[in-house]
Design an enzyme around this catalytic site. Structure first.
Site, short mmCIF file in Angstrom:
data_model
loop_
_atom_site.label_atom_id
_atom_site.label_comp_id
_atom_site.label_asym_id
_atom_site.label_seq_id
_atom_site.Cartn_x
_atom_site.Cartn_y
_atom_site.Cartn_z
N GLY A 216 -9.12 30.81 -5.42
CA GLY A 216 -10.25 31.23 -4.12
C GLY A 216 -9.42 30.76 -2.84
O GLY A 216 -8.65 31.40 -2.56
N GLY A 217 -9.83 29.73 -2.27
CA GLY A 217 -9.29 29.29 -1.20
C GLY A 217 -8.30 28.34 -1.42
O GLY A 217 -7.51 27.86 -0.16
N THR A 219 -8.81 24.96 -1.72
CA THR A 219 -9.02 23.57 -0.84
C THR A 219 -9.67 22.62 -2.07
O THR A 219 -9.94 21.75 -1.27
CB THR A 219 -10.06 24.02 0.24
OG1 THR A 219 -11.36 24.49 -0.50
CG2 THR A 219 -9.52 24.98 1.21
N PHE A 287 -11.18 28.04 5.06
CA PHE A 287 -10.18 28.24 4.22
C PHE A 287 -11.04 28.64 2.80
O PHE A 287 -10.37 29.25 2.02
CB PHE A 287 -9.15 27.28 3.82
CG PHE A 287 -8.31 26.94 5.34
CD1 PHE A 287 -7.73 27.76 5.93
CD2 PHE A 287 -8.63 25.65 5.57
CE1 PHE A 287 -7.25 27.41 7.11
CE2 PHE A 287 -8.10 25.26 6.97
CZ PHE A 287 -7.36 26.13 7.84
N THR A 296 -18.10 25.80 -7.77
CA THR A 296 -17.93 24.18 -7.58
C THR A 296 -19.43 23.32 -7.21
O THR A 296 -19.31 22.35 -6.93
CB THR A 296 -16.84 23.84 -6.57
OG1 THR A 296 -17.40 24.40 -5.17
CG2 THR A 296 -15.61 24.11 -6.89
N GLU A 348 -16.30 25.91 -12.36
CA GLU A 348 -14.96 25.53 -12.13
C GLU A 348 -13.85 26.37 -12.87
O GLU A 348 -12.91 25.90 -13.14
CB GLU A 348 -14.64 24.03 -12.09
CG GLU A 348 -15.55 23.14 -11.48
CD GLU A 348 -15.43 21.74 -11.40
OE1 GLU A 348 -14.37 21.46 -12.11
OE2 GLU A 348 -16.22 20.86 -11.12
N VAL A 353 -14.22 34.69 -13.89
CA VAL A 353 -13.87 35.21 -12.54
C VAL A 353 -15.13 35.71 -11.95
O VAL A 353 -15.68 36.60 -12.21
CB VAL A 353 -12.88 36.10 -12.40
CG1 VAL A 353 -12.43 36.12 -10.69
CG2 VAL A 353 -11.52 35.86 -13.09
N ILE A 354 -15.57 34.82 -11.09
CA ILE A 354 -16.68 35.33 -9.94
C ILE A 354 -16.27 36.40 -9.19
O ILE A 354 -15.07 36.19 -8.40
CB ILE A 354 -17.32 34.32 -9.25
CG1 ILE A 354 -17.77 33.24 -10.23
CG2 ILE A 354 -18.53 34.61 -8.34
CD1 ILE A 354 -18.37 31.63 -9.40
N TYR A 558 -20.13 9.95 2.06
CA TYR A 558 -18.87 10.57 2.04
C TYR A 558 -17.86 9.11 2.34
O TYR A 558 -18.06 8.50 3.46
CB TYR A 558 -18.65 11.48 3.11
CG TYR A 558 -17.88 12.52 2.81
CD1 TYR A 558 -16.27 12.33 2.70
CD2 TYR A 558 -18.15 13.65 2.57
CE1 TYR A 558 -15.50 13.52 2.30
CE2 TYR A 558 -17.38 14.92 2.35
CZ TYR A 558 -16.13 14.60 2.16
OH TYR A 558 -15.37 15.98 1.89
#
Length: 638
Positions: A216-217, A219, A287, A296, A348, A353-354, A558
């Site tokens: 995908g992106g 990232t 991105f 995800t 994941e 494939v979405i 985080y």
């Protein structure tokens, strides 16, 4: 995305034109919104006619097919954007994309050298270009290639294209690439243009036993995109970036149907042109892709108002080796047994494939206001956030930084432009530390973002600041809140700056019940410090945290940690050991394996412990039925 680098006003005035406020919100991320790319996109020729509804937006994505034309192959983000220390030792961000771009940050170098014991004269610069000879020749399934050629779909075996799609952004992945080291990479990259193209590719892969890895992106921070070194089949990276259209906008039901490859910045821009938004803003939204968010179980900074991705999802279409998974209708809720969406959310790339997603949208809020609160210590800040959650009055975003992150954020403040502004800054500091008696070594800050109708925002703001005052909090102004929100999008660039000077860093997250927040924060930071010392790290490690999302019963935390690795023979090994211990500490203290980063390969060793042996068996059973030949063989989760 982004603009001319001019400052975005943090004024609280109403902007009645909702398209303008959409553009203003996007400029928080960057200063320059590029026109849609005319060369990178591929027309969806040969695809079945898309559903035509009023409000359809079919603009091409800003990401070209060869992403490395605009993005780094061995670092974060855009090629033209990077932090560096200039000849005077001042920090700058190159390019013109972000509000910080071109501004001087006079405090960063002192903070950097004093925190890590680093020297600006000691450099470890990244390999500028990829050496094609470092990439093994592709192993191609000839029968698959013949069928692929017959479809007319674009594909490549170019080494640079393959390497670019062989990794995400975990520390060990980027560290190796900076040194020019390349492991197992996809053997080819193919670009479908629509859902029907994906069906063809999956059918061909099943027919010829080719391993597919959706992209995908790029990232990912869970090693999800790493090619399994033990995979003996040909691996094809299925890049969804050209599936980038909004197929329709339904204004009556407030939903939008988009292809899964559209990246967050484009989705918000195109919706904004019609006066709408999703409100889903993960840190990576420049991105990361819509399909990646679903795959995800992503979360965004404004989930308090708009929800996490599972709250926004109405319908999803996924192509699997057994066929296409989708519901028969697009309704807000169904009671038809277990929700099949929850097999897809968080899958994941292991099941299929979405390709297309229907998502909730909202009119762009008429009013937006930033804010910030200074607390005397982290404990008081957490207590405030708990009370805000208890009263269910959290603004769109409320994030609490500990003292180390407060200092870090201060180090990134741009140079004050006038004597008067410098005087005001000094006055604020004097009032907080001398008049109110806050200890600079314990101060922490919460940043706020309110959205909605003007009257409701003002009422909401009064309520939240009232709660903060009960816990010793002082209003610290809109500029600090705006700055904190904007830093979210540039902070990832700082890891590359650190590695340029022998400092490695990483972030990870968890979710915990409210009564465990302080324990988890304290114990994990202490464990990081202890493990670094025991592993021979010569300079003090930095470990810091922030509370980023809040719920009725808990919060997301985080963590960041970093250390100077000079003198270590294998810094990545030390780093991975410390990160592993930190994750163990989180689990031992009642935290989750992940809040929104996912499992991938990085954390799958803990999955059985997290969901139970029976739960893991349930996941395996779904995998065995949907993909018995392991066509989607990235080996994430299981």
């Amino acid at each position: 995305m982004a603009s001319d680098g001019s400052n975005t006003s943090s004024s609280s005035s109403i902007i009645p034109d909702r398209k303008n406020i959409a553009q203003q919100r996007l400029r928080i991320i960057a200063g320059h919104l590029r026109k849609p790319d005319t060369d990178g996109g591929v027309e969806a020729l040969g695809c079945s006619a898309q559903e035509n509804r009023p409000g359809a937006a079919t603009n091409k994505t800003t990401v070209p097919r060869r992403r490395q034309e605009v993005m780094k192959w061995n670092g974060w983000g855009y090629n033209d954007s990077r932090f560096f220390f200039n000849k005077k030792g001042l920090t700058e961000l190159s390019g013109k994309r972000y509000r910080l771009s071109g501004l001087l940050m006079p405090h960063m170098s002192d903070w950097f050298t004093s925190t890590f014991g680093a020297s600006l004269q000691h450099t470890s610069l990244a390999t500028p270009t990829l050496d094609p000879s470092a990439v093994k020749p592709p192993f191609l399934n000839e029968a698959f290639m013949e069928d692929l050629k017959s479809t007319g779909l674009p594909f490549t075996t170019d080494p640079e294209d393959r390497v670019f799609r062989s990794h995400g952004h975990c520390l060990h992945e980027i560290f190796a690439l900076r040194e020019g080291k390349v492991g197992r990479v996809p053997d080819l990259v193919v670009w479908p243009n629509c859902h029907d193209d994906v069906v063809k590719i999956v059918d061909m892969a099943c027919k010829h036993n080719v391993c597919l890895m959706p992209y995908g992106g790029g990232t990912s921070v869970s090693s999800a995109l790493e090619c399994p070194p033990e995979e003996t089949r040909s691996i094809a990276s299925l890049d969804t970036s050209q599936m980038n259209r909004i197929l329709w906008i339904d204004e009556k039901n407030l939903t939008a149907h988009a292809e899964a490859g559209i990246v967050g910045q484009d989705l918000e821009r195109l919706l904004g042109e019609s006066g709408y938004c999703t409100g889903h803003e993960p840190d990576s939204m420049e991105f990361s892709s819509l399909g990646g968010w679903v795959a995800t179980r992503a979360s965004g900074m404004k989930k308090n108002v708009y929800g996490n991705i599972e709250d926004l999802l109405i319908h999803v279409k996924m192509v699997t080796p057994q066929g296409v998974v989708q519901k028969s209708c697009q309704v807000p809720r169904m009671s038809t047994g277990p929700d099949i969406h929850h097999f897809i959310l968080g899958s994941e790339g292991t099941l299929g494939v979405i390709t297309e997603v229907t998502i909730k949208i909202r009119p762009i809020p008429q009013h937006q206001k930033y804010g910030s609160v200074v607390f005397p210590n982290f404990e008081m800040g957490v207590a405030c956030l708990r009370e805000v959650a208890r009263q269910r009055c959290a603004p769109a975003s409320i994030r609490l930084m500990d003292n180390e992150q407060f200092k870090f954020g201060h180090a990134l403040k741009p140079q004050v432009s006038s004597v008067f502004m410098s005087f005001l800054e000094g006055l604020k500091k004097f009032y907080i530390t001398k008049v109110k008696g806050f200890d600079p070594e314990h101060i922490c800050v919460a940043t706020l973002l309110f959205e909605g109708d003007r009257e409701k925002v003002l009422q909401h703001e009064k309520q939240v600041y009232g709660i903060a005052a009960k816990f010793g909090g002082l209003a610290a102004g809109e500029d600090n809140g705006h700055m904190g929100y904007m830093l979210t999008y540039v902070i990832a660039y700082l890891r590359d700056l650190g590695m340029d000077h022998f400092v490695i860093a990483e972030s990870f997250e968890t979710s915990v019940p409210w009564d465990r927040v302080l324990d988890v924060c304290r114990n994990v930071k202490e464990r990081i410090t202890r493990e670094c010392k025991e592993k021979g790290v010569q300079f003090p490690a930095m470990s810091t945290c922030r509370v980023t999302q809040s719920y009725d019963s808990g919060a997301c935390i985080y963590f960041y940690f970093a250390f100077n690795y000079r003198g270590l023979s294998n810094p990545v090994h030390v780093f991975e050991h410390v990160e592993h211990c930190a994750r163990q500490e989180i689990l031992a203290n009642g935290g989750s394996l992940s809040h929104h980063h996912g499992v991938g390969k990085l954390r799958k060793a803990w999955l059985k412990e997290t969901v139970s042996e029976v739960g893991l068996g349930m996941l395996k059973s779904v995998k065995d039925y949907v993909d018995p030949e392991n066509i989607f063989g990235n080996r994430n989760l299981l």
